[in-house]
Design an enzyme around this catalytic site. Structure first.
Site, PDB file in Angstrom:
ATOM      1  N   CYS A 133      73.630  21.695  73.526  1.00 33.28           N
ATOM      2  CA  CYS A 133      72.987  20.379  73.549  1.00 33.28           C
ATOM      3  C   CYS A 133      74.026  19.256  73.659  1.00 33.28           C
ATOM      4  O   CYS A 133      74.626  19.114  74.714  1.00 33.28           O
ATOM      5  CB  CYS A 133      72.065  20.239  72.341  1.00 33.28           C
ATOM      6  SG  CYS A 133      70.818  18.967  72.588  1.00 33.28           S
ATOM      7  N   HIS A 188      69.323  25.120  71.344  1.00 25.47           N
ATOM      8  CA  HIS A 188      70.079  25.431  70.116  1.00 25.47           C
ATOM      9  C   HIS A 188      69.830  26.855  69.611  1.00 25.47           C
ATOM     10  O   HIS A 188      69.059  27.042  68.666  1.00 25.47           O
ATOM     11  CB  HIS A 188      69.631  24.490  68.998  1.00 25.47           C
ATOM     12  CG  HIS A 188      69.981  23.057  69.202  1.00 25.47           C
ATOM     13  ND1 HIS A 188      71.175  22.514  68.788  1.00 25.47           N
ATOM     14  CD2 HIS A 188      69.277  22.047  69.749  1.00 25.47           C
ATOM     15  CE1 HIS A 188      71.201  21.231  69.088  1.00 25.47           C
ATOM     16  NE2 HIS A 188      70.067  20.911  69.673  1.00 25.47           N
ATOM     17  N   GLU A 210      71.612  28.407  67.698  1.00 26.76           N
ATOM     18  CA  GLU A 210      72.116  28.443  66.312  1.00 26.76           C
ATOM     19  C   GLU A 210      71.045  28.064  65.287  1.00 26.76           C
ATOM     20  O   GLU A 210      71.216  28.322  64.104  1.00 26.76           O
ATOM     21  CB  GLU A 210      73.359  27.547  66.157  1.00 26.76           C
ATOM     22  CG  GLU A 210      73.127  26.035  66.171  1.00 26.76           C
ATOM     23  CD  GLU A 210      72.923  25.430  67.562  1.00 26.76           C
ATOM     24  OE1 GLU A 210      72.792  26.185  68.541  1.00 26.76           O
ATOM     25  OE2 GLU A 210      72.876  24.188  67.640  1.00 26.76           O
TER      26      GLU A 210
HETATM   27  N1  GLN Z   1      70.394  13.590  72.587  1.00 29.67           N
HETATM   28  C1  GLN Z   1      71.650  14.018  72.037  1.00 29.67           C
HETATM   29  C2  GLN Z   1      72.824  13.450  72.801  1.00 29.67           C
HETATM   30  O1  GLN Z   1      72.683  12.716  73.705  1.00 29.67           O
HETATM   31  C3  GLN Z   1      71.760  15.520  71.986  1.00 29.67           C
HETATM   32  C4  GLN Z   1      70.786  16.091  70.990  1.00 29.67           C
HETATM   33  C5  GLN Z   1      71.189  17.397  70.392  1.00 29.67           C
HETATM   34  O2  GLN Z   1      72.340  17.802  70.403  1.00 29.67           O
HETATM   35  N2  GLN Z   1      70.218  18.046  69.801  1.00 29.67           N
HETATM   36  O3  GLN Z   1      73.925  13.768  72.486  1.00 29.67           O
END
Ligand code: GLN
Length: 199
Positions: free
Chosen positions: A84, A179, A181
Site C-alpha cells: 500500500c 495488506h 499483513e
Molecule cells: N492512502 C495512503 C497513502 O497515500 C495509503 C494507505 C495505506 O497504506 N493503507 O499513502
C-alpha cells in the site's frame, strides 16, 4: 531455515503498520528488526516498507536521512517488499501525490494514490494469483493505490476483475496495493523471503 541463519529483515518503522509486518515475518522464521536509520541498512538481507500514509513516510524518511541510502541499497539488489503506502514509496512515479511528495523510485510503475475514492475506499476481495498458489489471495484494501502504468520489466502478479493492477514484481522489488499483513495471508511474505534467500 534448516541449518542456515534466519534472514535478517528490516521493516521501515517510521510510520504505519510496521508491527503487523514484523509479526508476519517473525512467524515465518525471519530475524526481524525495525529499521529507522541508514546505518542499520548494512546488516540487512531484505527490507519491508509497510502500509500507512506515504506522504508522511516520505517526509520522515527524508528527514531521518534514510530515503536515499535505502533507495541506493534497493537499486544495488537488496530485496524489498512494499504494501500500500509502501508500494507508493517504491514506485518511480505517482499521480495524486501531495505537493512535493517524493518516492524512492525503485519500481518502474506509475501508481495512483487513493485510487478507489471515498465511496469504496476500504474493501476486501479475493483475487486469483496463480503465481502465489491455487487459492485466491484474500486482499484487504485500505485507501489503496493502483498501478496505472508499468514498464515491460514489471511482472503483474495480480489484478482486480476490472483489470486494475494491484500486485507486481520487478526483479528484487515486490509490491502489493493491499495488506496481506493484516489478512493472515502469508504467501507474499513467503515469496519475499524466497527472494531474499536466493538473492
Ligand atoms: N492512502 C495512503 C497513502 O497515500 C495509503 C494507505 C495505506 O497504506 N493503507 O499513502
Amino acid at each position: 531455515m534448516a541449518g542456515k541463519a534466519a534472514p535478517r529483515i528490516g521493516v521501515l518503522a517510521l510510520q504505519g503498520d510496521f508491527r503487523e509486518h514484523i509479526a508476519s515475518l517473525t512467524e515465518l522464521g525471519a530475524d526481524v528488526v525495525p529499521l529507522r536509520r541508514a546505518e542499520e541498512l548494512g546488516a540487512l538481507d531484505g527490507v519491508v516498507i509497510p502500509g500507512g500514509e506515504s506522504s508522511v513516510m516520505d517526509k520522515l524518511s527524508r528527514t531521518f536521512g534514510i530515503a536515499e541510502p535505502l533507495a541506493d541499497a534497493i537499486r544495488g539488489g537488496l530485496p524489498a517488499y512494499g504494501t500500500c503506502a509502501g508500494m507508493i514509496m517504491l514506485s518511480a512515479r505517482i499521480t495524486d501525490g501531495i505537493a512535493g511528495q517524493h518516492t524512492l523510485g525503485v519500481l518502474d510503475t506509475t501508481v495512483r494514490r487513493n485510487a478507489f475514492g471515498n465511496q469504496n475506499d476500504s474493501f476486501e476481495t479475493d483475487i486469483p494469483m496463480p503465481e502465489l498458489g491455487e487459492d485466491p489471495v484474500h486482499a484487504v484494501f485500505i485507501r489503496a493505490p493502483v498501478v496505472e502504468e508499468h514498464g515491460t520489466d514489471v511482472r503483474v502478479l495480480g489484478a482486480l476483475a476490472d483489470g486494475q493492477v494491484v500486485a507486481v514484481q520487478q526483479g528484487n522489488v515486490l509490491a502489493s496495493a493491499f495488506h496481506p499483513e493484516v489478512a493472515g495471508e502469508d504467501r507474499f511474505h513467503r515469496r519475499f523471503l524466497d527472494m531474499v534467500r536466493s538473492a
